[in-house]
Design a protein around this motif. Structure first.
Motif: not given
Length: 281
Positions: A182-200
């Protein structure tokens, strides 16, 4: 808990140490380790069996024997220790299963917490074991489909960290590597999975493949007691970016790493690089 890189390292070490050896005797000192069959039948059935090879599926080891598949899950702190034929050893209190080979060498299963489990099934039936059948794909490009992964993300309202820890989504991720991915992908651990866009989603997919592959090459991560089948510690701990780095500077932006709880798991992140957002981009 040993995660995929640690289990893969144990597997490759055991291949070097016990492949083609014949089991002369099995001693079970803690019967609850044996999930099936009963410990006495387990010992009886294994006598005379030859270890043809050792495979891995997710965090499970599969010893492929003459007539059986022996499934082993290390759980929190299980480990294997090998002793050559010319070494006299007295099992310690944490040694729960001993495999004596026909050449005089021994393989000990050691488990401080006694959480590990072994199951003996008929030959080539190991992959049909319920715990293995429920696993998601291995985190390699040949088996891990980006489109299927994106679909699972879009259909989940869970935070992304507990979703990645779910072995049905992708096999082998545990607490350490989920934080790193998650650090490498720059994504917060509490980000709801369904809110991730294509790039993320694509960035996360690639981070999973890259981090686990790199950790396998490094022999896994040693935190507390992990050692591979050769008695050596892993080397990936020197590569860790956030796990166990509370208050240390983020390697990307120098912001102090924070530790929070997500789904009851200690979780490390950079609050600057891994910003939490609630809406779909």
């Amino acid at each position: 808990m040993p995660e995929l890189p640690e289990v893969e390292t144990v597997r490759s070490g055991l291949i070097r140490l016990v492949q083609h050896k014949t089991i002369a005797e099995v001693v079970v000192r803690w019967p609850k380790i044996i999930e099936y069959p009963a410990a006495d039948i387990f010992c009886q059935d294994l006598t005379g069996q030859r270890i043809e090879t050792i495979e891995r599926r997710g965090k499970f080891l599969l010893f492929k024997l003459t007539d059986f598949d022996l499934i082993s899950h290390l759980r929190m702190e299980g480990k294997y220790e090998f002793f050559p034929e010319n070494v006299s050893v007295q099992p310690d209190k944490h040694t729960h299963v001993i495999f004596n080979f026909s050449d005089g060498s021994q393989l000990h299963y050691n488990d401080v917490r006694k959480f590990g489990r072994m199951v003996l099934v008929k030959k080539d039936q190991g992959l049909l074991y319920k715990g293995i059948q429920q696993l998601g794909p291995e985190p390699i490009e040949e088996e891990f489909s980006l489109s299927n992964f994106e679909e699972k993300l879009q259909h989940s309202s869970s935070f992304i960290k507990p979703l990645l820890l779910n072995q049905k989504v992708v096999a082998g991720l545990g607490n350490i590597y989920t934080d790193e991915v998650l650090w490498l992908a720059k994504i917060h651990p509490q980000q709801p999975a369904q809110t991730l866009n294509k790039k993320e989603s694509k960035r996360l997919y690639q981070a999973i493949i890259d981090v686990l592959a790199k950790a396998v090459r490094a022999g896994g991560t040693t935190v507390r007691t992990y050692k591979n089948a050769l008695g050596k510690a892993g080397n990936f701990q020197i590569e860790l970016k956030v796990y166990g780095k509370t208050n240390e500077p983020c390697p990307r932006c120098q912001t102090p790493i924070e530790k929070i709880k997500v789904a009851q798991r200690g979780t490390h992140l950079c609050p600057h690089c891994q910003k939490l957002r609630r809406r779909q981009s």
